[in-house]
Design a protein around this motif. Structure first.
Motif, short mmCIF file in Angstrom:
data_model
loop_
_atom_site.label_atom_id
_atom_site.label_comp_id
_atom_site.label_asym_id
_atom_site.label_seq_id
_atom_site.Cartn_x
_atom_site.Cartn_y
_atom_site.Cartn_z
N MET A 175 38.54 45.03 52.10
CA MET A 175 37.25 44.41 52.42
C MET A 175 36.37 45.40 53.18
O MET A 175 35.18 45.52 52.91
N LYS A 176 36.96 46.13 54.13
CA LYS A 176 36.21 47.11 54.91
C LYS A 176 35.66 48.22 54.02
O LYS A 176 34.51 48.65 54.17
N ALA A 177 36.47 48.68 53.07
CA ALA A 177 36.01 49.72 52.14
C ALA A 177 34.79 49.23 51.35
O ALA A 177 33.82 49.97 51.17
N CYS A 178 34.85 47.98 50.90
CA CYS A 178 33.72 47.41 50.16
C CYS A 178 32.50 47.27 51.07
O CYS A 178 31.37 47.59 50.67
N HIS A 211 34.66 42.61 46.76
CA HIS A 211 34.48 41.91 48.03
C HIS A 211 34.48 40.40 47.79
O HIS A 211 35.09 39.63 48.55
N GLY A 212 33.81 39.97 46.73
CA GLY A 212 33.81 38.55 46.38
C GLY A 212 35.21 38.04 46.11
O GLY A 212 35.58 36.93 46.51
N GLY A 213 36.02 38.84 45.44
CA GLY A 213 37.41 38.46 45.19
C GLY A 213 38.19 38.30 46.48
O GLY A 213 39.01 37.38 46.63
N GLY A 214 37.94 39.20 47.42
CA GLY A 214 38.58 39.09 48.74
C GLY A 214 38.15 37.83 49.47
O GLY A 214 38.96 37.14 50.11
N LEU A 215 36.85 37.51 49.37
CA LEU A 215 36.36 36.28 49.99
C LEU A 215 36.99 35.04 49.36
O LEU A 215 37.27 34.06 50.05
N LEU A 216 37.22 35.08 48.04
CA LEU A 216 37.89 33.96 47.39
C LEU A 216 39.30 33.76 47.95
O LEU A 216 39.73 32.63 48.19
N MET A 217 40.00 34.86 48.17
CA MET A 217 41.33 34.78 48.76
C MET A 217 41.26 34.17 50.16
O MET A 217 42.05 33.29 50.51
N MET A 218 40.29 34.63 50.93
CA MET A 218 40.12 34.11 52.29
C MET A 218 39.73 32.63 52.27
O MET A 218 40.18 31.85 53.11
N ALA A 219 38.92 32.24 51.30
CA ALA A 219 38.52 30.84 51.17
C ALA A 219 39.74 29.97 50.85
O ALA A 219 39.89 28.88 51.41
N GLY A 220 40.60 30.45 49.96
CA GLY A 220 41.81 29.70 49.64
C GLY A 220 42.67 29.47 50.86
O GLY A 220 43.19 28.38 51.09
N ASP A 221 42.82 30.52 51.68
CA ASP A 221 43.57 30.38 52.94
C ASP A 221 42.90 29.36 53.86
O ASP A 221 43.57 28.54 54.50
N ALA A 222 41.57 29.43 53.93
CA ALA A 222 40.84 28.51 54.80
C ALA A 222 40.97 27.07 54.33
O ALA A 222 41.12 26.15 55.14
#
Length: 121
Positions: A55-58, A75-86
């Protein structure tokens, strides 16, 4: 002349092959997915530290070029992962993360709809 023809053909092919090999590593090093995909794949498998590095690299790339389509889609894919966790933890920001993730990925596709480096992720 007939004896030189195979030699010249082999020399030309060897030269062309050398040019291709010389070009490939340089091109491969510049691909954005090569810089972040292993971090994201590890992150998607549960390695939170790797996900944060990806995420930081993006985010670093997006800070200088907010329309970098490949950085946006990863970055959007990373946010999707984070959203799933949330969502699993019943956090109130889950839907916000989900919406932002889909927005980034959609923007990436709108910016470069024919770029396979955008479409695959």
């Amino acid at each position: 002349m007939k004896r030189r023809t195979p030699f010249l053909a082999a020399a030309c092919l060897g030269f062309a092959g050398g040019l291709i090999l010389a070009w490939m590593p340089a091109n491969a090093q510049t691909r954005f997915d090569h810089q972040v995909r292993n971090l994201f794949f590890a992150g998607f498998s549960g390695d939170a530290e790797s996900l944060q590095k990806g995420m930081k690299a993006c985010e670093d790339v997006l800070a200088t070029n907010p329309n970098h389509a490949e950085a946006l889609v990863w970055h959007g894919g990373g946010l999707l992962m984070m959203a799933g966790d949330a969502f699993r933890k019943n956090q109130p920001n889950a839907m916000e993360l989900w919406t932002k993730a889909l927005g980034e990925m959609q923007k990436a596709v709108e910016l470069e709809p024919k770029n396979i480096g955008v479409r695959i992720p």
